[in-house]
Design an enzyme around this catalytic site. Structure first.
Site, PDB file in Angstrom:
ATOM      1  N   LYS A 190       0.779  -1.286  -0.263  1.00 14.03           N
ATOM      2  CA  LYS A 190      -0.152   0.085  -0.232  1.00 14.03           C
ATOM      3  C   LYS A 190       0.790   1.391   0.001  1.00 14.03           C
ATOM      4  O   LYS A 190       0.597   2.037  -0.751  1.00 14.03           O
ATOM      5  CB  LYS A 190      -1.049   0.111   1.258  1.00 14.03           C
ATOM      6  CG  LYS A 190      -1.923   1.057   1.219  1.00 14.03           C
ATOM      7  CD  LYS A 190      -2.722   1.609   2.381  1.00 14.03           C
ATOM      8  CE  LYS A 190      -1.916   2.333   3.310  1.00 14.03           C
ATOM      9  NZ  LYS A 190      -2.524   2.804   4.733  1.00 14.03           N
ATOM     10  N   ASP A 209      -6.304   0.919   0.467  1.00 10.31           N
ATOM     11  CA  ASP A 209      -6.349   1.019   1.849  1.00 10.31           C
ATOM     12  C   ASP A 209      -7.997   0.769   2.219  1.00 10.31           C
ATOM     13  O   ASP A 209      -8.561   0.092   1.569  1.00 10.31           O
ATOM     14  CB  ASP A 209      -6.217   2.424   2.070  1.00 10.31           C
ATOM     15  CG  ASP A 209      -7.339   3.423   1.471  1.00 10.31           C
ATOM     16  OD1 ASP A 209      -8.321   3.008   0.722  1.00 10.31           O
ATOM     17  OD2 ASP A 209      -7.417   4.681   1.807  1.00 10.31           O
TER      18      ASP A 209
END
Ligand code: SF4
Length: 292
Positions: A190, A209
């Site tokens: 991420k 996310d």
């Protein structure tokens, strides 16, 4: 307003759908991405046709419309167009002036909010202007400065560890390759995708996310819960040239409308192509399991 004429407003439960389906035109997800309008009259015009059509409507409500494919190119294109209209040129909301600052801000944003991180980082980067400054610290020294972002002990270790590795292994420059970024403490896909996409403009993957996780499931772009699998699912259906923008658009959508609790479906431009089970307002059938 004449007596007895009250405007209909769908209920929060979605149970209004049957009434709506009988009284007006309905959108039934059809073939690859085609929403076709079915006139209500045609549903009730002949007694003999009632049974199979009722079965078709029930199937549609269960997300089992024949040929419905939530990841068909046409539906994906529709979603992307609407996101482009809603969020034409959004980008990462974390304040930064260089890739190191972006990396630090992204590490700090875990389990926190961008607003909170943006309150902390200006002072932090004034106090420690370069990656070398961070590399000289002991993690405990950093803790008071980032305490308000939560999980500050682990984050301190990650930031100092990343700084030392950037200085010792990469000559003080944040690397621009996924495999190198993933070797930095506290950096998973991420964070790496945020840095690669936002700063280096490299589309190596999609940022997954909490917002992307939730909304991808609501929009039936994935059935998975694991961020890596969600990313793979998205990479398979979103055109690569859209990966960077799509992630940011979905994150903004999650902040503005598609909240985890009580999403503002009544104001959402994706509403009539979203079949999320946990919608708060709906003009189309909800699909079991399509929820964040
Ligand atoms: S209609 Fe509701 S659940 Fe679906 S994307 Fe919009 S805000 Fe989210």
């Amino acid at each position: 307003m004449p007596r007895g004429v009250m405007p209909r407003r769908p209920t929060k439960t979605g149970r209004h759908e049957g009434a709506r389906l009988k009284s007006s035109a309905i959108a039934v997800p059809a073939g690859p991405g085609k929403g076709r309008k079915v006139a209500a009259k045609s549903l009730t015009s002949s007694a003999s046709a009632k049974a199979p059509k009722k079965a078709a409507l029930t199937a549609a409500r269960n997300g089992a419309s024949k040929g419905y494919n939530p990841t068909s190119p046409q539906r994906i294109s529709d979603i992307l167009k609407r996101l482009d209209q809603l969020y034409p040129d959004v980008t990462c909301a974390l304040t930064h002036k260089n890739p190191w600052e972006l990396l630090v801000a992204t590490i700090l944003s875990a389990q926190s909010t961008d607003v909170r991180v943006n309150m902390v980082t200006p002072e932090l980067f004034k106090k420690y202007p370069t990656v070398q400054d961070f590399a000289k610290l002991e993690p405990q020294q950093l803790e008071p400065d980032i305490r308000s972002t939560g999980f500050f002990r682990n984050k301190s270790k990650s930031v100092v560890g990343a700084a030392r590795r950037v200085v010792n292994e990469y000559g003080g420059e944040v690397p621009d390759k996924m495999e190198d970024l993933l070797t930095l403490p506290g950096v998973a896909r991420k964070t790496a995708n945020v840095v690669l996409g936002t700063w280096f403009k490299k589309a190596d993957g999609l940022v997954v996310d909490t917002h992307v996780h939730r909304i991808s499931r609501r929009l039936e772009l994935t059935k998975n819960d694991d961020p890596k699998r969600i990313e793979q699912d998205l990479m398979a259906v979103i055109p690569r040239e859209k990966w960077i923008l799509f992630s940011h658009q979905i994150i903004w959508h999650g902040r503005k409308l598609c909240f985890a609790r009580s999403p503002k479906c009544v104001d959402c431009a994706l509403e009539n192509i979203c079949h999320a089970e946990d919608k708060t307002w709906s003009t189309v059938e909800k699909h079991k399991g399509a929820k964040g």
